[in-house]
Design a protein around this motif. Structure first.
Motif, PDB file in Angstrom:
ATOM      1  N   VAL A 119      -7.319  -3.243  11.877  1.00 48.57           N
ATOM      2  CA  VAL A 119      -7.159  -1.864  11.423  1.00 48.57           C
ATOM      3  C   VAL A 119      -5.842  -1.794  10.659  1.00 48.57           C
ATOM      4  CG1 VAL A 119      -6.875   0.531  12.154  1.00 48.57           C
ATOM      5  CG2 VAL A 119      -8.409  -0.982  13.425  1.00 48.57           C
ATOM      6  N   PRO A 120      -5.868  -1.360   9.409  1.00 46.81           N
ATOM      7  CA  PRO A 120      -4.622  -1.250   8.646  1.00 46.81           C
ATOM      8  C   PRO A 120      -3.602  -0.395   9.396  1.00 46.81           C
ATOM      9  CG  PRO A 120      -6.500  -0.928   7.217  1.00 46.81           C
ATOM     10  CD  PRO A 120      -7.027  -0.942   8.623  1.00 46.81           C
ATOM     11  N   PHE A 121      -2.311  -0.719   9.212  1.00 50.22           N
ATOM     12  CA  PHE A 121      -1.263   0.037   9.886  1.00 50.22           C
ATOM     13  C   PHE A 121      -0.044   0.147   8.988  1.00 50.22           C
ATOM     14  CE2 PHE A 121      -0.700  -4.385  11.067  1.00 50.22           C
ATOM     15  CZ  PHE A 121       0.669  -4.593  10.997  1.00 50.22           C
ATOM     16  N   THR A 122       0.804   1.091   9.324  1.00 45.05           N
ATOM     17  CA  THR A 122       2.026   1.333   8.562  1.00 45.05           C
ATOM     18  C   THR A 122       3.229   1.012   9.432  1.00 45.05           C
ATOM     19  OG1 THR A 122       0.953   3.057   7.265  1.00 45.05           O
ATOM     20  CG2 THR A 122       3.361   3.075   7.311  1.00 45.05           C
ATOM     21  N   ILE A 123       4.174   0.282   8.851  1.00 48.26           N
ATOM     22  CA  ILE A 123       5.439  -0.033   9.514  1.00 48.26           C
ATOM     23  C   ILE A 123       6.449   1.022   9.063  1.00 48.26           C
ATOM     24  CG2 ILE A 123       7.291  -1.722   9.756  1.00 48.26           C
ATOM     25  CD1 ILE A 123       5.193  -3.868   8.912  1.00 48.26           C
ATOM     26  N   VAL A 124       7.078   1.682  10.018  1.00 49.00           N
ATOM     27  CA  VAL A 124       8.083   2.697   9.706  1.00 49.00           C
ATOM     28  C   VAL A 124       9.445   2.115  10.058  1.00 49.00           C
ATOM     29  CG1 VAL A 124       8.882   5.045  10.129  1.00 49.00           C
ATOM     30  CG2 VAL A 124       6.426   4.532  10.201  1.00 49.00           C
ATOM     31  N   MET A 125      10.357   2.141   9.088  1.00 48.91           N
ATOM     32  CA  MET A 125      11.689   1.572   9.254  1.00 48.91           C
ATOM     33  C   MET A 125      12.695   2.657   9.613  1.00 48.91           C
ATOM     34  SD  MET A 125      10.939  -1.553   8.676  1.00 48.91           S
ATOM     35  CE  MET A 125      12.542  -2.305   8.603  1.00 48.91           C
ATOM     36  N   SER A 126      13.864   2.239  10.105  1.00 46.00           N
ATOM     37  CA  SER A 126      14.902   3.175  10.534  1.00 46.00           C
ATOM     38  C   SER A 126      15.441   4.030   9.390  1.00 46.00           C
ATOM     39  CB  SER A 126      16.042   2.432  11.220  1.00 46.00           C
ATOM     40  OG  SER A 126      16.620   1.483  10.350  1.00 46.00           O
ATOM     41  N   ASP A 127      15.328   3.575   8.146  1.00 45.20           N
ATOM     42  CA  ASP A 127      15.785   4.371   7.003  1.00 45.20           C
ATOM     43  C   ASP A 127      14.700   5.284   6.451  1.00 45.20           C
ATOM     44  OD1 ASP A 127      14.107   2.614   5.696  1.00 45.20           O
ATOM     45  OD2 ASP A 127      15.603   1.931   4.247  1.00 45.20           O
ATOM     46  N   LEU A 179       3.373 -11.794   7.375  1.00 43.19           N
ATOM     47  CA  LEU A 179       3.757 -12.994   8.125  1.00 43.19           C
ATOM     48  C   LEU A 179       4.860 -12.588   9.089  1.00 43.19           C
ATOM     49  CD1 LEU A 179       3.704 -16.060   8.637  1.00 43.19           C
ATOM     50  CD2 LEU A 179       5.378 -16.277   6.791  1.00 43.19           C
ATOM     51  N   LEU A 180       4.577 -12.688  10.381  1.00 45.56           N
ATOM     52  CA  LEU A 180       5.528 -12.306  11.404  1.00 45.56           C
ATOM     53  C   LEU A 180       6.340 -13.516  11.834  1.00 45.56           C
ATOM     54  CD1 LEU A 180       6.536 -10.080  13.303  1.00 45.56           C
ATOM     55  CD2 LEU A 180       4.734 -10.766  14.900  1.00 45.56           C
ATOM     56  N   MET A 181       7.658 -13.387  11.741  1.00 45.17           N
ATOM     57  CA  MET A 181       8.580 -14.442  12.149  1.00 45.17           C
ATOM     58  C   MET A 181       9.352 -13.948  13.374  1.00 45.17           C
ATOM     59  SD  MET A 181       7.848 -16.628   9.801  1.00 45.17           S
ATOM     60  CE  MET A 181       9.118 -17.852   9.773  1.00 45.17           C
ATOM     61  N   LYS A 182      10.331 -14.710  13.818  1.00 44.37           N
ATOM     62  CA  LYS A 182      11.088 -14.341  15.010  1.00 44.37           C
ATOM     63  C   LYS A 182      11.876 -13.040  14.810  1.00 44.37           C
ATOM     64  CE  LYS A 182      14.353 -16.139  18.381  1.00 44.37           C
ATOM     65  NZ  LYS A 182      15.118 -17.305  18.820  1.00 44.37           N
ATOM     66  N   HIS A 183      12.552 -12.887  13.686  1.00 45.45           N
ATOM     67  CA  HIS A 183      13.397 -11.717  13.442  1.00 45.45           C
ATOM     68  C   HIS A 183      12.962 -10.901  12.233  1.00 45.45           C
ATOM     69  CE1 HIS A 183      16.250 -13.035  16.459  1.00 45.45           C
ATOM     70  NE2 HIS A 183      16.255 -14.236  15.901  1.00 45.45           N
ATOM     71  N   TRP A 184      11.978 -11.369  11.493  1.00 43.89           N
ATOM     72  CA  TRP A 184      11.565 -10.736  10.242  1.00 43.89           C
ATOM     73  C   TRP A 184      10.054 -10.609  10.177  1.00 43.89           C
ATOM     74  CZ3 TRP A 184      15.226  -9.238   6.671  1.00 43.89           C
ATOM     75  CH2 TRP A 184      16.501  -9.745   6.848  1.00 43.89           C
ATOM     76  N   ILE A 185       9.591  -9.667   9.379  1.00 42.95           N
ATOM     77  CA  ILE A 185       8.188  -9.640   8.980  1.00 42.95           C
ATOM     78  C   ILE A 185       8.179  -9.557   7.451  1.00 42.95           C
ATOM     79  CG2 ILE A 185       7.970  -7.117   9.264  1.00 42.95           C
ATOM     80  CD1 ILE A 185       4.990  -7.720  10.081  1.00 42.95           C
ATOM     81  N   TYR A 186       7.404 -10.405   6.850  1.00 45.96           N
ATOM     82  CA  TYR A 186       7.252 -10.438   5.396  1.00 45.96           C
ATOM     83  C   TYR A 186       5.912  -9.800   5.063  1.00 45.96           C
ATOM     84  CZ  TYR A 186      11.034 -13.779   5.761  1.00 45.96           C
ATOM     85  OH  TYR A 186      12.222 -14.376   6.049  1.00 45.96           O
ATOM     86  N   VAL A 187       5.926  -8.795   4.193  1.00 49.98           N
ATOM     87  CA  VAL A 187       4.711  -8.072   3.835  1.00 49.98           C
ATOM     88  C   VAL A 187       4.559  -8.082   2.323  1.00 49.98           C
ATOM     89  CG1 VAL A 187       3.468  -5.877   3.985  1.00 49.98           C
ATOM     90  CG2 VAL A 187       4.994  -6.554   5.844  1.00 49.98           C
ATOM     91  N   THR A 188       3.391  -8.511   1.839  1.00 45.80           N
ATOM     92  CA  THR A 188       3.114  -8.449   0.410  1.00 45.80           C
ATOM     93  C   THR A 188       2.410  -7.132   0.118  1.00 45.80           C
ATOM     94  OG1 THR A 188       1.013  -9.602   0.627  1.00 45.80           O
ATOM     95  CG2 THR A 188       2.941 -10.941   0.135  1.00 45.80           C
ATOM     96  N   THR A 189       2.736  -6.560  -1.028  1.00 46.99           N
ATOM     97  CA  THR A 189       2.156  -5.287  -1.434  1.00 46.99           C
ATOM     98  C   THR A 189       1.736  -5.373  -2.892  1.00 46.99           C
ATOM     99  OG1 THR A 189       4.354  -4.468  -2.008  1.00 46.99           O
ATOM    100  CG2 THR A 189       3.563  -3.948   0.195  1.00 46.99           C
ATOM    101  N   ASP A 190       1.083  -4.358  -3.376  1.00 44.71           N
ATOM    102  CA  ASP A 190       0.707  -4.259  -4.795  1.00 44.71           C
ATOM    103  C   ASP A 190      -0.019  -5.499  -5.301  1.00 44.71           C
ATOM    104  OD1 ASP A 190       1.992  -1.779  -4.886  1.00 44.71           O
ATOM    105  OD2 ASP A 190       3.896  -2.699  -5.426  1.00 44.71           O
ATOM    106  N   GLY A 191      -1.054  -5.916  -4.597  1.00 41.92           N
ATOM    107  CA  GLY A 191      -1.812  -7.077  -5.041  1.00 41.92           C
ATOM    108  C   GLY A 191      -1.011  -8.354  -4.991  1.00 41.92           C
ATOM    109  N   ARG A 192      -0.096  -8.461  -4.043  1.00 48.25           N
ATOM    110  CA  ARG A 192       0.769  -9.628  -3.833  1.00 48.25           C
ATOM    111  C   ARG A 192       1.777  -9.851  -4.940  1.00 48.25           C
ATOM    112  NH1 ARG A 192      -2.768 -14.092  -0.556  1.00 48.25           N
ATOM    113  NH2 ARG A 192      -3.703 -12.618   0.865  1.00 48.25           N
ATOM    114  N   GLU A 193       2.034  -8.819  -5.746  1.00 50.21           N
ATOM    115  CA  GLU A 193       3.029  -8.945  -6.808  1.00 50.21           C
ATOM    116  C   GLU A 193       4.438  -8.712  -6.287  1.00 50.21           C
ATOM    117  OE1 GLU A 193       1.946  -6.539 -10.136  1.00 50.21           O
ATOM    118  OE2 GLU A 193      -0.041  -7.424 -10.260  1.00 50.21           O
ATOM    119  N   THR A 194       4.581  -7.941  -5.218  1.00 52.37           N
ATOM    120  CA  THR A 194       5.895  -7.704  -4.625  1.00 52.37           C
ATOM    121  C   THR A 194       5.840  -8.040  -3.139  1.00 52.37           C
ATOM    122  OG1 THR A 194       5.407  -5.391  -4.122  1.00 52.37           O
ATOM    123  CG2 THR A 194       6.440  -5.843  -6.244  1.00 52.37           C
TER     124      THR A 194
END
Length: 64
Positions: free
Chosen positions: A8-16, A29-44
């Motif tokens: 189910v798609p979800f939204t990550i909400v950040m402190s800012d 891609l979930l790492m130990k301290h980071w999550i990497y998320v591609t957006t806009d058709g993997r362009e960003t």
């Protein structure tokens, strides 16, 4: 949430206040301290520090 079946798609909400939507499990891609998320058709890509994640919001699925 990344390994949920069915996914189910979800939204990550950040402190800012930034909102990043994960539309497919292969877009994150979930790492130990980071999550990497591609957006806009993997362009960003967003590199999000997990300490600044305030909540995860599941997207509501529309009835078929």
């Amino acid at each position: 949430m990344l390994s949920a079946k069915p996914f189910v798609p979800f939204t990550i909400v950040m402190s800012d206040g930034t909102h990043i939507t994960v539309k497919h499990p292969e877009n994150a891609l979930l790492m130990k301290h980071w999550i990497y998320v591609t957006t806009d058709g993997r362009e960003t890509a967003e590199h999000l520090y997990l300490l600044h994640v305030t909540r995860l919001q599941r997207q509501t699925q529309e009835a078929a």
